[in-house]
Design an enzyme around this catalytic site. Sequence first.
Site, PDB file in Angstrom:
ATOM      1  N   SER A  45       0.870  -1.313  -0.295  1.00  0.00           N
ATOM      2  CA  SER A  45      -0.040  -0.112  -0.082  1.00  0.00           C
ATOM      3  C   SER A  45       0.740   1.193   0.138  1.00  0.00           C
ATOM      4  O   SER A  45       1.687   1.320   0.601  1.00  0.00           O
ATOM      5  CB  SER A  45      -0.855  -0.067   1.241  1.00  0.00           C
ATOM      6  OG  SER A  45      -1.528   1.203   1.196  1.00  0.00           O
ATOM      7  N   ILE A  48       0.057   3.068   3.732  1.00  0.00           N
ATOM      8  CA  ILE A  48      -0.017   2.462   4.852  1.00  0.00           C
ATOM      9  C   ILE A  48       1.593   2.433   5.284  1.00  0.00           C
ATOM     10  O   ILE A  48       2.420   1.812   4.667  1.00  0.00           O
ATOM     11  CB  ILE A  48      -0.583   1.220   5.099  1.00  0.00           C
ATOM     12  CG1 ILE A  48      -1.976   1.044   4.796  1.00  0.00           C
ATOM     13  CG2 ILE A  48       0.134   0.390   6.397  1.00  0.00           C
ATOM     14  CD1 ILE A  48      -2.433  -0.562   4.780  1.00  0.00           C
ATOM     15  N   ILE A  51       5.974  -0.631  10.008  1.00  0.00           N
ATOM     16  CA  ILE A  51       6.397  -0.531  11.538  1.00  0.00           C
ATOM     17  C   ILE A  51       7.643  -0.190  11.566  1.00  0.00           C
ATOM     18  O   ILE A  51       8.301   0.662  12.540  1.00  0.00           O
ATOM     19  CB  ILE A  51       5.731  -1.817  12.414  1.00  0.00           C
ATOM     20  CG1 ILE A  51       4.370  -1.852  12.573  1.00  0.00           C
ATOM     21  CG2 ILE A  51       6.654  -1.579  13.727  1.00  0.00           C
ATOM     22  CD1 ILE A  51       3.824  -2.920  13.513  1.00  0.00           C
ATOM     23  N   GLU A  55      16.201  -2.504  14.563  1.00  0.00           N
ATOM     24  CA  GLU A  55      17.340  -1.916  13.849  1.00  0.00           C
ATOM     25  C   GLU A  55      18.454  -2.767  14.276  1.00  0.00           C
ATOM     26  O   GLU A  55      19.736  -2.476  13.952  1.00  0.00           O
ATOM     27  CB  GLU A  55      17.406  -0.576  14.602  1.00  0.00           C
ATOM     28  CG  GLU A  55      16.528   0.319  13.972  1.00  0.00           C
ATOM     29  CD  GLU A  55      16.825   1.778  14.412  1.00  0.00           C
ATOM     30  OE1 GLU A  55      16.305   2.854  13.767  1.00  0.00           O
ATOM     31  OE2 GLU A  55      17.452   2.113  15.606  1.00  0.00           O
ATOM     32  N   LYS A  84      27.745  -4.748  14.558  1.00  0.00           N
ATOM     33  CA  LYS A  84      27.283  -5.373  15.980  1.00  0.00           C
ATOM     34  C   LYS A  84      27.815  -6.611  16.313  1.00  0.00           C
ATOM     35  O   LYS A  84      28.243  -7.379  15.587  1.00  0.00           O
ATOM     36  CB  LYS A  84      25.826  -5.446  15.914  1.00  0.00           C
ATOM     37  CG  LYS A  84      25.321  -6.180  17.214  1.00  0.00           C
ATOM     38  CD  LYS A  84      23.554  -6.430  17.135  1.00  0.00           C
ATOM     39  CE  LYS A  84      23.205  -6.980  18.368  1.00  0.00           C
ATOM     40  NZ  LYS A  84      21.699  -7.461  17.901  1.00  0.00           N
ATOM     41  N   LEU A 345       5.479 -10.179  10.969  1.00  0.00           N
ATOM     42  CA  LEU A 345       4.657  -9.934  12.364  1.00  0.00           C
ATOM     43  C   LEU A 345       3.289 -10.719  11.902  1.00  0.00           C
ATOM     44  O   LEU A 345       2.628 -11.009  13.139  1.00  0.00           O
ATOM     45  CB  LEU A 345       4.274  -8.367  12.508  1.00  0.00           C
ATOM     46  CG  LEU A 345       5.507  -7.534  12.677  1.00  0.00           C
ATOM     47  CD1 LEU A 345       5.030  -5.925  12.760  1.00  0.00           C
ATOM     48  CD2 LEU A 345       6.020  -7.866  14.003  1.00  0.00           C
ATOM     49  N   GLU A 354      17.059 -10.128  21.743  1.00  0.00           N
ATOM     50  CA  GLU A 354      18.070 -10.757  21.051  1.00  0.00           C
ATOM     51  C   GLU A 354      17.979 -10.641  19.408  1.00  0.00           C
ATOM     52  O   GLU A 354      18.156 -11.330  18.771  1.00  0.00           O
ATOM     53  CB  GLU A 354      18.178 -12.200  21.345  1.00  0.00           C
ATOM     54  CG  GLU A 354      18.654 -12.439  22.757  1.00  0.00           C
ATOM     55  CD  GLU A 354      20.295 -12.382  23.002  1.00  0.00           C
ATOM     56  OE1 GLU A 354      20.814 -12.175  21.996  1.00  0.00           O
ATOM     57  OE2 GLU A 354      20.649 -12.648  24.043  1.00  0.00           O
ATOM     58  N   PHE A 453      18.757 -20.150  18.753  1.00  0.00           N
ATOM     59  CA  PHE A 453      19.770 -19.983  19.720  1.00  0.00           C
ATOM     60  C   PHE A 453      20.160 -21.368  20.222  1.00  0.00           C
ATOM     61  O   PHE A 453      19.261 -22.570  20.599  1.00  0.00           O
ATOM     62  CB  PHE A 453      19.048 -19.058  20.649  1.00  0.00           C
ATOM     63  CG  PHE A 453      18.792 -17.781  20.225  1.00  0.00           C
ATOM     64  CD1 PHE A 453      19.507 -16.638  19.898  1.00  0.00           C
ATOM     65  CD2 PHE A 453      17.533 -17.452  19.975  1.00  0.00           C
ATOM     66  CE1 PHE A 453      19.362 -15.707  19.465  1.00  0.00           C
ATOM     67  CE2 PHE A 453      17.105 -16.392  19.690  1.00  0.00           C
ATOM     68  CZ  PHE A 453      17.913 -15.241  19.166  1.00  0.00           C
TER      69      PHE A 453
END
Length: 520
Positions: A45, A48, A51, A55, A84, A345, A354, A453
């Site tokens: 869309s 929309i 979210i 990051e 990271k 989601l 994590e 994990f």
Amino acid sequence: MADKQNIKRIVIVGGGTAGWLAACHLAKKLEPFKDSTISITLVDSPDIPTIGVGEGTVPVMKDTLRYFGISEAEFVQKCDVSFKQSIKFVDWEVAPNKGQSSFYHHIFDFPKLTPVDVTPYWLLDKTLGQTHFADLVSVQSHACALGVGPKRPNDKEYTGIFNYAYHLDAGKFTQLLSQHAIENLGVKNVKANVVDVHTNKQNFISHLTTDLPSTLTADIFVDCTGFKALLIEQALGGEFLSKKEVLLTDTAFAIQVPYDHPEQTIPPFTISTAQENGWIWDIGLQSRRGVGYVFSSKHQSDDDALQTLSDYLKRPLTYSDVRKIKMKVGYQKRAWVNNCVAMGLSQGFVEPLEATGLLMFDVTARVFANMLPAHTENMALSAKRFNQDICQMWESTCDFIKLHYYLSKRDDSEFWKDNRNSASLSDELKEKLEVWKYKIPSQFDFRYTIDSFRLDNFLYVLYGMNFPTNLSHEASKYTDVDKLNKLKYEIDQGVLFCKKHLQPHRTLLEHICRHGMAKG
């Protein structure tokens, strides 16, 4: 599905990070550029906003980007990326006392277990046990303390001295994935709003109507519509399994924070700082910090939560400064229903402690791409196997996140007391913790290869939080001081190497942005 046929047409609904990750995985596997009968279409869309969850990533993302054929240098340059190497957990084991904080690192390098496994020595020797566990089994925690990057300027793309992941701008990352999917992998993109989902008598999705004149038909549909789960739940009646009684945080306030000055140090790790009713993430990108407070609305009001974040940032905040995210914690009992598969989601979500969000989006999309049958005749069997694997993955991930809370000795709020209630543990995690009271975890304690994990992750968290494995019954086995001293020497030499050959994190990023990286 009424007729048996080859699976050739795939429609993905939703264009956030999850949607474009799924598109890239499917296109990489099916190669529509080489086979004109294959069609992968993503409809998103224009109205929309996504979210943009997550990051932070885990090292799997490095392998995924290389698999997609995306240049690591381009990724770093376009997505505000930083490296990271760890998650630094601050004040998780105990509440801060008179301003004094405690911490441990969950680093990404595998524990160094040669020439001797230091773990039993660390558990048995009170003097040795005063050293952070990660500092004795890897050089990487020392590199984090030095603030250096995980690779040298001349190292090739996707290689380095240490294993690493990334921090990234989720919006820019989605743009990069979409551009790559369309231009290099043959994915089609339709900008439209889905108005209705049409099903047939067998409860398979037949087609979608949008606010455009044409309809969208496919052999299989991928639901990436976020928490609303438009296809899997609203159209097909999928069942969502809530985990809110296990993982108590359900709300987040997120904010982007500018650096105080352009040369401010960028930590090469995520900082996760525990609070009385949740925890705060602090992620340094090239141009800004991403900060957020994850908390339990059952234990803390929005007003108090906003004040907690304000106190952390040492600046007053109003609701207009932050973005509020209500988290739907849990997963679909069946992520693949008939000819619809939920991703992102829509499939599930547990709190991002994590970097679980992008991890699950990425891994489950790759699993689906590799389990997708060539023919609808095998779809039901593939769906059954996929659902079994994905449920196991979600359950084991929930266990691993829960471990962080349960092992805490904090008792400064009802939030921590509730988290430490053994009734909120799964039987699987209870049994493992019971076994590990008198035995160091081993690879044989982890039965499912699909779990995200595994042994090394558990070792860093268990002994980062000083889990009391009692080895007094076999103390006589661990007397090889020479090998222990050799290991310490090797760690010390590794630290000297880092000081001599690795650049400060920001300096490395600036070099990559100016000069790129050597191609592999």
